[in-house]
Design an enzyme around this catalytic site. Sequence first.
Site, PDB file in Angstrom:
ATOM      1  N   PRO A  29       0.828  -1.208   0.000  1.00  0.00           N
ATOM      2  CA  PRO A  29       0.000   0.000   0.000  1.00  0.00           C
ATOM      3  C   PRO A  29       0.861   1.255   0.000  1.00  0.00           C
ATOM      4  O   PRO A  29       1.815   1.375   0.763  1.00  0.00           O
ATOM      5  CB  PRO A  29      -0.782  -0.135   1.319  1.00  0.00           C
ATOM      6  CG  PRO A  29      -0.829  -1.610   1.576  1.00  0.00           C
ATOM      7  CD  PRO A  29       0.492  -2.126   1.089  1.00  0.00           C
ATOM      8  N   GLU A  30       0.525   2.188  -0.893  1.00  0.00           N
ATOM      9  CA  GLU A  30       1.282   3.426  -1.016  1.00  0.00           C
ATOM     10  C   GLU A  30       0.431   4.588  -0.505  1.00  0.00           C
ATOM     11  O   GLU A  30      -0.610   4.383   0.118  1.00  0.00           O
ATOM     12  CB  GLU A  30       1.698   3.628  -2.476  1.00  0.00           C
ATOM     13  CG  GLU A  30       2.539   2.498  -3.050  1.00  0.00           C
ATOM     14  CD  GLU A  30       3.934   2.395  -2.438  1.00  0.00           C
ATOM     15  OE1 GLU A  30       4.359   3.356  -1.757  1.00  0.00           O
ATOM     16  OE2 GLU A  30       4.597   1.365  -2.624  1.00  0.00           O
ATOM     17  N   HIS A  63      -5.039 -14.368   9.797  1.00  0.00           N
ATOM     18  CA  HIS A  63      -4.119 -13.244   9.664  1.00  0.00           C
ATOM     19  C   HIS A  63      -4.650 -11.959  10.299  1.00  0.00           C
ATOM     20  O   HIS A  63      -4.085 -10.893  10.073  1.00  0.00           O
ATOM     21  CB  HIS A  63      -3.812 -13.002   8.189  1.00  0.00           C
ATOM     22  CG  HIS A  63      -3.264 -14.212   7.488  1.00  0.00           C
ATOM     23  ND1 HIS A  63      -2.079 -14.810   7.856  1.00  0.00           N
ATOM     24  CD2 HIS A  63      -3.753 -14.946   6.449  1.00  0.00           C
ATOM     25  CE1 HIS A  63      -1.845 -15.853   7.080  1.00  0.00           C
ATOM     26  NE2 HIS A  63      -2.843 -15.953   6.218  1.00  0.00           N
ATOM     27  N   ARG A  75       1.366 -11.225   5.619  1.00  0.00           N
ATOM     28  CA  ARG A  75       2.821 -11.407   5.555  1.00  0.00           C
ATOM     29  C   ARG A  75       3.546 -10.869   6.790  1.00  0.00           C
ATOM     30  O   ARG A  75       4.760 -10.997   6.911  1.00  0.00           O
ATOM     31  CB  ARG A  75       3.361 -10.750   4.281  1.00  0.00           C
ATOM     32  CG  ARG A  75       2.766 -11.369   3.019  1.00  0.00           C
ATOM     33  CD  ARG A  75       3.212 -10.665   1.761  1.00  0.00           C
ATOM     34  NE  ARG A  75       4.633 -10.879   1.483  1.00  0.00           N
ATOM     35  CZ  ARG A  75       5.247 -10.431   0.383  1.00  0.00           C
ATOM     36  NH1 ARG A  75       4.557  -9.745  -0.519  1.00  0.00           N
ATOM     37  NH2 ARG A  75       6.527 -10.655   0.195  1.00  0.00           N
TER      38      ARG A  75
END
Length: 275
Positions: A2-3, A94, A113
């Site tokens: 994500p930016e 997660h 992750r």
Amino acid sequence: MPELPEVEVSRLGLLPLAGRSLLRLVVRESRLRRPIPPDLGERLFSGIRLESVARRGKYLLFHWPEARGWLILHLGMSGSVRILEDMERAPGKHDHVDFVFSENTLLRFRDPRRFGLLEWQSGENPLAHPLLAPLGIEPLSENFTADWLAKAVKGRRIPVKPFLMDSRRVVGVGNIYASESLFRAGIAPFCPAGSLSRARLERLTRAVQEVLQEAIAAGGSSLRDYVRSDGGAGSFQLSCAVYGRAAMPCPRCKTPIAEIRQNGRASFYCPRCQS
């Protein structure tokens, strides 16, 4: 990863939490990129009020005045935050952290992750944190101008695309947005940053801001795990002119889009429209 647009979209979706009280914090997995501070639950005690949600680069900043500090959240490679009104919804594998707020609202941090992070910064200035202090200029700020860019690239031989993606110079312009901005400005990604004329710098600053604003309006780009705080996906990736379109026709001149590697990342451009 994500930016800036994805993080800003997340921030906007979290604004309704401002002013609400935290009932409890649930940490199911503390082993993220950095371990979650073990005393975080003591700092964010039951009844504490969240005053505001801000952003710096790709970091979300939660202000808790009663705790005299800020919670800093980074989504990492695959993280997302979602507001859920179903308080009984069972967490997935997660779903690592829950913030249970008043008015039957749950904020859930998911990170398959585990490359995201939660950090604490005491005091009134979150930008003093070592992760935030070195960050460069905000491209959507009024200070991001052709004048600033001219000074920043003067004498630099670094290719313009890696320059735009260097968070020590400009924050939050990831691979997609750098590629799309350079296409709009008609600048090849391998062009030396210091060689750009004033006219090209003006086109580039304008293109960067336009692309980022359009991406925010589209909910960001959902390529892998990113979702908005309401669970929806971003759609900017569907309108990309060059990113991910290697060998496909340029939307302007129909020349096949080229792909090269720069600093280990794929760069996409039109050999005819960009020079």
